[in-house]
Design an enzyme around this catalytic site. Structure first.
Site, mmCIF file in Angstrom:
data_model
loop_
_atom_site.group_PDB
_atom_site.id
_atom_site.type_symbol
_atom_site.label_atom_id
_atom_site.label_comp_id
_atom_site.label_asym_id
_atom_site.label_seq_id
_atom_site.Cartn_x
_atom_site.Cartn_y
_atom_site.Cartn_z
ATOM 1 N N ASP A 115 39.764 46.586 47.263
ATOM 2 C CA ASP A 115 39.201 45.447 47.772
ATOM 3 C C ASP A 115 37.740 45.563 48.354
ATOM 4 O O ASP A 115 37.347 46.541 48.419
ATOM 5 C CB ASP A 115 40.042 44.570 49.288
ATOM 6 C CG ASP A 115 39.841 43.291 49.323
ATOM 7 O OD1 ASP A 115 40.804 42.515 49.070
ATOM 8 O OD2 ASP A 115 38.713 42.887 50.015
ATOM 9 N N ASN A 161 43.993 40.756 40.510
ATOM 10 C CA ASN A 161 44.257 39.963 41.571
ATOM 11 C C ASN A 161 43.159 39.321 42.360
ATOM 12 O O ASN A 161 43.053 38.436 42.605
ATOM 13 C CB ASN A 161 45.477 40.314 42.495
ATOM 14 C CG ASN A 161 45.633 39.091 43.850
ATOM 15 O OD1 ASN A 161 46.273 38.321 43.494
ATOM 16 N ND2 ASN A 161 45.333 39.793 44.843
ATOM 17 N N LYS A 193 39.402 29.798 36.218
ATOM 18 C CA LYS A 193 41.096 29.892 36.125
ATOM 19 C C LYS A 193 41.555 29.494 34.382
ATOM 20 O O LYS A 193 42.428 30.155 34.091
ATOM 21 C CB LYS A 193 41.706 29.308 37.060
ATOM 22 C CG LYS A 193 41.396 29.742 38.481
ATOM 23 C CD LYS A 193 41.822 31.229 38.729
ATOM 24 C CE LYS A 193 41.469 31.733 40.219
ATOM 25 N NZ LYS A 193 41.974 33.375 40.206
ATOM 26 N N ASP A 226 34.223 46.539 44.358
ATOM 27 C CA ASP A 226 33.679 45.140 43.942
ATOM 28 C C ASP A 226 34.070 44.922 42.616
ATOM 29 O O ASP A 226 33.451 45.583 41.644
ATOM 30 C CB ASP A 226 31.939 45.158 44.428
ATOM 31 C CG ASP A 226 31.400 43.632 43.625
ATOM 32 O OD1 ASP A 226 32.138 42.826 43.090
ATOM 33 O OD2 ASP A 226 30.459 43.416 44.284
ATOM 34 N N VAL A 227 34.805 44.140 42.103
ATOM 35 C CA VAL A 227 35.566 44.165 40.831
ATOM 36 C C VAL A 227 34.400 43.217 39.995
ATOM 37 O O VAL A 227 34.849 43.287 38.636
ATOM 38 C CB VAL A 227 36.698 43.209 40.671
ATOM 39 C CG1 VAL A 227 37.968 44.106 41.777
ATOM 40 C CG2 VAL A 227 36.743 41.903 41.372
ATOM 41 N N TYR A 271 35.922 26.561 39.954
ATOM 42 C CA TYR A 271 37.380 27.438 40.090
ATOM 43 C C TYR A 271 38.139 27.160 38.837
ATOM 44 O O TYR A 271 38.777 27.942 38.284
ATOM 45 C CB TYR A 271 38.051 26.860 41.312
ATOM 46 C CG TYR A 271 39.011 27.618 41.675
ATOM 47 C CD1 TYR A 271 39.039 28.906 42.357
ATOM 48 C CD2 TYR A 271 40.193 27.030 41.939
ATOM 49 C CE1 TYR A 271 40.095 29.684 42.459
ATOM 50 C CE2 TYR A 271 41.513 27.868 42.006
ATOM 51 C CZ TYR A 271 41.379 29.048 42.492
ATOM 52 O OH TYR A 271 42.477 29.685 42.830
#
Length: 286
Positions: free
Chosen positions: A37, A90, A160, A63-64, A156
């Site tokens: 995370d 996720n 997605k 940090d993805v 968003y």
């Protein structure tokens, strides 16, 4: 995948929300767990909880939206446990507002986490899984927002929908080479997570500019209020992880938790096939 005892799970966005619930379920099933995370306080709180549950866990601040950090996450996973069997891609954030108002900085942030974060996870972990040759599973978190569209969440929805397409296309690619890797895309509706507070997780390069008038605008404030309402009134989160694991056991690709949205999803596809134009009137009547 049905046997989880002793297997290794990696979970991004494990500091709160779905990530915490998935981590708890992994612990309950006797898995070794690597949690990641961007928020160290949240991350280490989850780590402490898992240790109390008796889990073998490693926490990696990540940090993805930075590939090198995801690559390091993969390296630490292998250096610590020697393999990876289950990946939960996720981590996610949200930003509301029309495309012509939402600051470019917000676009860069949400695309970096919700799209690039998934890409980087796949890029870092799939080669390891392929080399192992053992049964593996990857779950990419999308949303019901990846299967339909509404007027107020353009960024968003964009990310997605990308998550769904990315997962579908990658799944085809893995099937084409007979890889022993199954995939799922998780598309929940509104759930009682902490997503509406995601602004507090922004890294420095994506921080809100206090001089940008957008953040004092009616659009921004209404978006925050709407987000808080739909999330805090969503379904309880405590059964979500079990539903996801049942889907993994059944090798189910699409994981949907809110059947009330099925007619809306179906209408969207039906309208496409019948050449019916999208209309905002649908939302004003709903």
């Amino acid at each position: 995948m049905k046997d989880f005892i002793g297997k290794v799970a990696v979970i991004t966005g494990a500091g709160n929300g779905f990530g915490v619930e998935l981590a708890k379920e992994c612990a309950t099933r006797g898995m070794k767990i690597v949690i990641a995370d961007i928020d160290k306080n949240d991350l280490y709180r989850t780590e402490s909880m898992l240790i109390e549950m008796g889990a073998d866990v490693v926490a990696v601040a990540t940090d993805v939206s930075i590939y090198e950090e995801v690559e390091l996450l993969a390296k630490i996973t292998i250096d610590t446990f020697g393999s990876v069997d289950l990946l939960f891609n996720n981590a996610g954030v949200v930003a509301a507002g029309p495309v012509w108002e939402l600051p470019v900085n917000d676009w860069d942030w949400i695309m970096g986490v919700n799209v690039n974060g998934l890409v980087y996870g796949l890029r870092a972990f799939i080669p390891i899984m392929l080399k192992q040759g053992t049964p593996c599973h990857i779950v990419n978190t999308s949303s019901v927002a990846g299967l339909l569209t509404t007027p107020s969440m353009v960024a968003y929805h964009t990310t997605k929908h990308a998550a769904v397409a990315l997962t579908e296309a990658t799944n085809y690619s893995l099937q084409a080479i007979n890889a022993n890797i199954k995939m799922s895309v998780f598309c929940p509706g509104f759930v009682q997570t902490d997503l509406h507070n995601c602004d507090r997780h922004r890294p420095e390069r994506f921080k809100i500019d206090p001089n940008n008038p957008y953040y004092e605008s009616k659009t921004y404030k209404e978006g925050l209020a709407r987000g808080q309402h739909v999330i805090t009134t969503g379904i309880p989160i405590d059964s979500i992880a079990q539903s996801v694991f049942i889907a993994i056991e059944d090798e189910k690709f699409y994981i949907l938790t809110h059947p009330q949205y099925h007619p809306v999803i179906g209408k969207r596809v039906k309208d496409m096939l019948e050449g019916v134009n999208p209309s905002a009137e649908f939302f004003t009547k709903a």
